[in-house]
Motif scaffolding. Structure first.
Motif, mmCIF file in Angstrom:
data_model
loop_
_atom_site.group_PDB
_atom_site.id
_atom_site.type_symbol
_atom_site.label_atom_id
_atom_site.label_comp_id
_atom_site.label_asym_id
_atom_site.label_seq_id
_atom_site.Cartn_x
_atom_site.Cartn_y
_atom_site.Cartn_z
ATOM 1 N N ARG A 42 0.828 -1.206 0.000
ATOM 2 C CA ARG A 42 0.000 0.000 0.000
ATOM 3 C C ARG A 42 0.861 1.253 0.000
ATOM 4 O O ARG A 42 0.619 2.196 -0.759
ATOM 5 C CB ARG A 42 -0.918 -0.001 1.226
ATOM 6 C CG ARG A 42 -1.804 1.240 1.338
ATOM 7 C CD ARG A 42 -2.535 1.284 2.665
ATOM 8 N NE ARG A 42 -1.626 1.343 3.794
ATOM 9 C CZ ARG A 42 -1.036 2.458 4.221
ATOM 10 N NH1 ARG A 42 -1.245 3.604 3.579
ATOM 11 N NH2 ARG A 42 -0.231 2.426 5.262
ATOM 12 N N ILE A 43 1.889 1.261 0.853
ATOM 13 C CA ILE A 43 2.776 2.421 0.906
ATOM 14 C C ILE A 43 3.499 2.599 -0.425
ATOM 15 O O ILE A 43 3.608 3.716 -0.945
ATOM 16 C CB ILE A 43 3.801 2.271 2.053
ATOM 17 C CG1 ILE A 43 3.082 2.223 3.408
ATOM 18 C CG2 ILE A 43 4.809 3.426 2.029
ATOM 19 C CD1 ILE A 43 4.001 1.884 4.572
ATOM 20 N N ALA A 44 3.997 1.491 -0.989
ATOM 21 C CA ALA A 44 4.737 1.554 -2.248
ATOM 22 C C ALA A 44 3.875 2.127 -3.366
ATOM 23 O O ALA A 44 4.353 2.909 -4.202
ATOM 24 C CB ALA A 44 5.241 0.166 -2.624
ATOM 25 N N LEU A 48 4.437 6.081 -5.338
ATOM 26 C CA LEU A 48 4.500 6.350 -6.776
ATOM 27 C C LEU A 48 3.441 7.369 -7.186
ATOM 28 O O LEU A 48 3.726 8.318 -7.936
ATOM 29 C CB LEU A 48 4.317 5.055 -7.560
ATOM 30 C CG LEU A 48 5.442 4.017 -7.427
ATOM 31 C CD1 LEU A 48 5.050 2.726 -8.115
ATOM 32 C CD2 LEU A 48 6.741 4.562 -7.990
ATOM 33 N N ILE A 49 2.221 7.202 -6.690
ATOM 34 C CA ILE A 49 1.143 8.124 -7.053
ATOM 35 C C ILE A 49 1.440 9.528 -6.558
ATOM 36 O O ILE A 49 1.374 10.508 -7.321
ATOM 37 C CB ILE A 49 -0.200 7.630 -6.476
ATOM 38 C CG1 ILE A 49 -0.617 6.311 -7.132
ATOM 39 C CG2 ILE A 49 -1.297 8.685 -6.669
ATOM 40 C CD1 ILE A 49 -1.822 5.662 -6.473
ATOM 41 N N PHE A 145 6.217 -2.043 -15.816
ATOM 42 C CA PHE A 145 7.242 -2.396 -14.837
ATOM 43 C C PHE A 145 6.648 -3.310 -13.770
ATOM 44 O O PHE A 145 5.457 -3.221 -13.446
ATOM 45 C CB PHE A 145 7.787 -1.138 -14.147
ATOM 46 C CG PHE A 145 8.391 -0.132 -15.075
ATOM 47 C CD1 PHE A 145 9.748 -0.151 -15.381
ATOM 48 C CD2 PHE A 145 7.594 0.846 -15.658
ATOM 49 C CE1 PHE A 145 10.300 0.789 -16.248
ATOM 50 C CE2 PHE A 145 8.133 1.784 -16.530
ATOM 51 C CZ PHE A 145 9.484 1.753 -16.823
ATOM 52 N N VAL A 146 7.487 -4.178 -13.213
ATOM 53 C CA VAL A 146 7.101 -5.011 -12.078
ATOM 54 C C VAL A 146 8.175 -4.866 -11.003
ATOM 55 O O VAL A 146 9.368 -4.757 -11.297
ATOM 56 C CB VAL A 146 6.935 -6.499 -12.473
ATOM 57 C CG1 VAL A 146 5.771 -6.681 -13.427
ATOM 58 C CG2 VAL A 146 8.213 -7.061 -13.075
ATOM 59 N N PHE A 147 7.709 -4.864 -9.737
ATOM 60 C CA PHE A 147 8.625 -4.700 -8.602
ATOM 61 C C PHE A 147 8.022 -5.379 -7.389
ATOM 62 O O PHE A 147 6.827 -5.266 -7.130
ATOM 63 C CB PHE A 147 8.834 -3.212 -8.301
ATOM 64 C CG PHE A 147 9.709 -2.942 -7.102
ATOM 65 C CD1 PHE A 147 11.081 -3.158 -7.165
ATOM 66 C CD2 PHE A 147 9.166 -2.459 -5.921
ATOM 67 C CE1 PHE A 147 11.897 -2.914 -6.067
ATOM 68 C CE2 PHE A 147 9.965 -2.204 -4.818
ATOM 69 C CZ PHE A 147 11.340 -2.432 -4.887
ATOM 70 N N GLU A 197 10.658 0.965 7.276
ATOM 71 C CA GLU A 197 11.948 1.005 6.586
ATOM 72 C C GLU A 197 12.015 -0.110 5.562
ATOM 73 O O GLU A 197 11.758 -1.276 5.862
ATOM 74 C CB GLU A 197 13.101 0.868 7.585
ATOM 75 C CG GLU A 197 14.474 1.004 6.945
ATOM 76 C CD GLU A 197 15.595 0.948 7.968
ATOM 77 O OE1 GLU A 197 16.772 1.019 7.547
ATOM 78 O OE2 GLU A 197 15.306 0.805 9.168
ATOM 79 N N ALA A 198 12.361 0.266 4.338
ATOM 80 C CA ALA A 198 12.407 -0.724 3.262
ATOM 81 C C ALA A 198 13.144 -0.136 2.077
ATOM 82 O O ALA A 198 13.600 1.013 2.107
ATOM 83 C CB ALA A 198 10.989 -1.135 2.849
ATOM 84 N N ILE A 199 13.270 -0.933 1.028
ATOM 85 C CA ILE A 199 13.777 -0.457 -0.260
ATOM 86 C C ILE A 199 12.560 -0.213 -1.141
ATOM 87 O O ILE A 199 11.811 -1.133 -1.444
ATOM 88 C CB ILE A 199 14.726 -1.482 -0.895
ATOM 89 C CG1 ILE A 199 15.947 -1.680 0.001
ATOM 90 C CG2 ILE A 199 15.145 -1.031 -2.292
ATOM 91 C CD1 ILE A 199 16.926 -2.734 -0.497
ATOM 92 N N TRP A 200 12.367 1.039 -1.521
ATOM 93 C CA TRP A 200 11.176 1.462 -2.236
ATOM 94 C C TRP A 200 11.479 1.737 -3.706
ATOM 95 O O TRP A 200 12.599 2.098 -4.051
ATOM 96 C CB TRP A 200 10.593 2.733 -1.606
ATOM 97 C CG TRP A 200 10.343 2.637 -0.144
ATOM 98 C CD1 TRP A 200 11.156 3.105 0.856
ATOM 99 C CD2 TRP A 200 9.228 2.010 0.502
ATOM 100 N NE1 TRP A 200 10.610 2.816 2.079
ATOM 101 C CE2 TRP A 200 9.428 2.149 1.900
ATOM 102 C CE3 TRP A 200 8.090 1.351 0.035
ATOM 103 C CZ2 TRP A 200 8.520 1.652 2.829
ATOM 104 C CZ3 TRP A 200 7.182 0.854 0.969
ATOM 105 C CH2 TRP A 200 7.398 1.011 2.345
#
Length: 215
Positions: A42-44, A48-49, A145-147, A197-200
């Motif tokens: 959800r955060i990711a 982007l938006i 894209f996919v992530f 905390e993460a890689i976004w």
């Protein structure tokens, strides 16, 4: 105008009613009650938006959304065969128009110009298979894209070639992929957002600067 057939009227002399195409369904559903895979997903999506909206805050000629239904055919709508990308952007449209979802036949036939799917182990095969095929053949979305927010190395992108299908994008020395449609790089960024905390996955401008969030 319809013609009433009687005992004295033969089919050969009756005037045929003009054919009209069937009307698209009007009972569209815009919420299936299904949450995103995780809070990080959800955060990711919102990163982007919100960052694209911030980068183009002076523009009103684009629309960006996520986890929304996209209706692209009457058959798909009737079958409840929903396709809702986690992030998408459409250029050259009225961005101020209120929308519950993206209904192609109400948008002048416009499909998303950019799509990002945020994968998970349970969706990766569909995102890189069935959905990729749909976006290539039906949507004709230029950039896809996919992530995976939990697996930073699972980042891929494709650009639609005018003479064929999707071509896999090559990363630059930083591991970023160029999104030609938006004019931004897509790449990873490590940090804390909304207390996680993460890689976004983030946008970067042509000079390599991180596209910031509104705050």
């Amino acid at each position: 105008m319809s013609v009433e057939l009687t005992a004295n009227t033969s089919p050969e002399t009756a005037t045929e009613t003009e054919w009209e195409p069937p009307m698209p369904p009007t009972d569209l559903i815009f919420d299936d009650g299904e949450p995103l895979e995780s809070n990080r997903h959800r955060i990711a999506m919102n990163v982007l938006i919100r960052s694209l909206q911030q980068a183009w805050s002076e523009r009103h000629d684009f629309y960006t959304g996520g986890n929304m239904f996209i209706y692209y055919s009457s058959e798909q709508a009737r079958n409840r065969d929903f396709r809702g990308p986690d992030f998408f952007a459409v250029l050259d449209v009225d961005g101020t128009k209120e929308r519950q979802g993206w209904v192609v036949w109400q948008e002048g036939g416009r499909y998303p110009d950019v799509i990002v799917e945020l994968m998970s182990p349970s969706t990766a095969r569909v995102d890189k298979g069935k959905k990729k095929e749909l976006y290539q053949q039906t949507f004709r979305t230029p950039d896809y894209f996919v992530f995976d927010p939990f697996e930073a190395n699972a980042f891929q992108g494709w650009h639609l070639q005018s003479s064929g299908g999707y071509q896999l994008l090559e990363a630059n020395e930083r591991g970023w992929l160029w999104c030609e449609t938006l004019g931004f790089w897509l790449g990873t960024w490590s940090g804390t957002i909304d207390r996680e905390e993460a890689i976004w996955l983030r946008f970067y401008d042509t000079e390599g600067n991180l596209v910031l969030l509104p705050e």
